[in-house]
Design an enzyme around this catalytic site. Sequence first.
Site, PDB file in Angstrom:
ATOM      1  N   LYS A 190     -13.260  -0.949   5.801  1.00  0.00           N
ATOM      2  CA  LYS A 190     -14.005  -1.687   4.726  1.00  0.00           C
ATOM      3  C   LYS A 190     -14.906  -2.447   5.422  1.00  0.00           C
ATOM      4  O   LYS A 190     -16.269  -2.932   4.740  1.00  0.00           O
ATOM      5  CB  LYS A 190     -13.056  -2.595   3.827  1.00  0.00           C
TER       6      LYS A 190
ATOM      7  N   TRP B 281       0.735  -1.138   0.037  1.00  0.00           N
ATOM      8  CA  TRP B 281      -0.046   0.200   0.064  1.00  0.00           C
ATOM      9  C   TRP B 281       0.897   1.160   0.123  1.00  0.00           C
ATOM     10  O   TRP B 281       1.746   1.221   0.835  1.00  0.00           O
ATOM     11  CB  TRP B 281      -0.783  -0.140   1.385  1.00  0.00           C
TER      12      TRP B 281
ATOM     13  N   ASP C 161      -0.765  -5.319   9.600  1.00  0.00           N
ATOM     14  CA  ASP C 161      -1.740  -4.333   8.923  1.00  0.00           C
ATOM     15  C   ASP C 161      -3.106  -5.072   8.662  1.00  0.00           C
ATOM     16  O   ASP C 161      -3.097  -5.957   7.677  1.00  0.00           O
ATOM     17  CB  ASP C 161      -1.337  -3.488   7.838  1.00  0.00           C
TER      18      ASP C 161
END
Lengths: 422, 408
Positions: B253, B135, B217
Amino acid sequence: GSRRKVLLVHRNSKKTAHKINSSWWSGVEMGPPDAILGVTEAFKRDTNPKKMNLGVGAYRDDSGKPFVLPSVRKAEELILSQKLDKEYLPISGNAEFCKKAIGLALGDDHPALTDGLNVTVQGISGTGALRIGSTFLSKFFPGPKTVWLPAPTWGNHVPIFKHVNMDVQQYRYYDPNTCGFNFTGALEDIRKIPENSLIMLHACAHNPTGVDPKDEHWDELSKVIKERKLLPFFDMAYQGFASGDVAKDAYAVRKFLADGHKICLSQSFSKNMGLYGERAGAFSIICNDKDEAARVLSQVKILIRPLYSNPPLHGSRIVATILNTPELHSIWLNDVKGMADRIIAMRSKLKANLEKEGSVRNWAHITEQIGMFCFTGMTPQQVEKLTKEHSVYLTKDGRISVAGIASTNVDYLAHAMHQVTK
Amino acid sequence: MASSRFCEVQQAPPIEVFAVSKAFTDSTHEKKVNLSVGAYRTDEGKPWVLPVVRKVEQELAADNTLNHEYLPILGLEAFSTAAAKMLLGATHPAITGGRVTAVQTLSGTGGLRVAAEFLGRVLKYNTAYHSAPTWGNHNLIFKQAGFTNIAPYRYWDGGKRGLNFDGMIEDLSNAPENSVIILHACAHNPTGVDPTQEQWKKIADVMEKRKLFPLFDSAYQGFASGDLDNDAWAVRYFAERGFEMMGTQSFSKNFGLYNERIGNLMVVVKDTACIVPMKSQLTLLVRGSYSNPPCHGARIVSRVLNDPALFEEWKGCIRTMSGRIIEMRKGLRERLEKLGTPGTWDHITAQIGMFSFTGLTAAQAKHIADKYHIFLLSSGRINMCGITTGNIDHVAEAINDAVCNITN
């Protein structure tokens, strides 16, 4: 004998070495305790039914309860009914919120705004806005990487700048002899600040003292700050909450702009809209032209992304809805005036009661100061006595949160304060 | 007019994902498709506010005992505790042993930033590793937090369109002691390629041997396979192995709460005595950054995680989202194979989560954008959520055209 001793020493040092290597965290030292939190903790433990918490920096109604503004409740109902989505905000935040926030500070039709000279981004309330500012300035400010803060100032100003490797210095501000503004001292010190430096100013309702410069003082400060070519960074956390009048509370900010300063500004909606936990705030820079504003905005966004990507919506939506809906806007002006009026009334009552108690001290500063806080002038020893003997909780510097006073206990407080200061 | 202090400020380079999204928004083409942004879309191509979230928001609004007072600096404890239990499992020995602490953060990004600041400024670590690719914000976060040594470990194998496991192990084996290793708990962003359980075990072996620090993460728990426990397997395994570690959680999300910025930073320690000093240091970091976190998102997630009926309802929503994505993966692969598109396409279904590294080149991506108004990142990353039953044929056709006709 000695052989056994050697074996014991060896085993112990092995154990110590193993312990050091076994955990990543064993070197983590205890951080200094938060002074204000300590006051609240001690207050909670006190069983005296007459106890008063004058440490907290949040508004309370006359029953001592948190206050959700009617305009906020209405705005929330409206928002809920719109069934909007929860998509990511842009890095710079809720655009409507940004527009209305800076419009509230400067006036919606201020030329700087209509000319597009402002960079305004949403921040995590006032702290977050200040942090965006300090981060941007630490990277791009061409002057000395030092911020000049008033003495005293809000405790958190220091780490906000130190965490981005900037230095902090002070200019005289509070005069303990008068419990008022040290105008001469401030001007003297500001005149000595190196040219092109960064100076922080509380726009209104100075925290922690409650002492604000008068309008004439601001006029003079503006001149001197201009002479020294300093960049003014205004922290405005109480617009509307101080005098009850949003235009009046923005006098300094608007005067500086009128005088040609290109300011930085942080705004908080924690107090004036009671949105504490929703973290609604804004950071602005007034730039030279549209092109510069675009470039500055692009850099500010680069700094926000690695902090938290984009800001929370809920609080900003409430603020935008209120400021954008005429009916809610006028209800809000009423709400915030109500809060300011109650605080001003408590100041009056406290001073009057102290005089009724027979105190011969000069308590004029109680009503001359403004906003949530009052620097009473009590010494640490008097404060300790106030807490121990009367269960009144406040910080060592003699600061009280006037918002914590109610009509039901202002007499008690006056009596207690007189006892420890007579 | 005096010249400005800021006249030397240069225009910053745009961040690709936002620039591509803007290109999509600006496009007026009828059949345009946005495969770039990282947010869930329904089969109608619309954002989806989870029904359980709307329900809870109504409840919160009707609750007159609630106000907008400040949360504690480290956030809503009921939320943090429940979130940590969700990640590790309520009966995990680390949790029952009191060796887990957690603080609320500004979604996943905020958690990573607080973690990086703590590791860098308090523990004085200066080296971090991230997967290649990863990311985009990982690097920036650690850089801003003061890490001087940020390096990639091999991860994506473009040739086989999967994990370069040997490369990853080799790079980790060469990492200096105390390096912070950023690991994606599941649904790797941007590739969609996750290590198998066997591979995770070997990764743990190396990290233990080399004394490397795991930072997980976790932005897609539940969203990847549809099963919360499945998606947390790697994190739980490392904790069980006895690692001290950190895990950041995002609820953007899996709760669809993108703009409420709700996240958690979980820490697993060996010695419970460390927890109090650690929290005091985290407190200082947060206070100087934003004082305390926003309450709205925390209240919603806390209510759902702590109420058995709402929790079940939410798990249903996760299965809906992950299920639709898995359907689209199947459908896209089938169509590409049916079209006879050159190359192999099983990676589309082997990969997991929101994203897929298609293997398309930057030139092919540009071609697809220009000709078909289908917008994806130059890395070839697509967001599967952008695909619907309405546009899947069109997307397959575009990919097929690009692969057949655009070469480097």
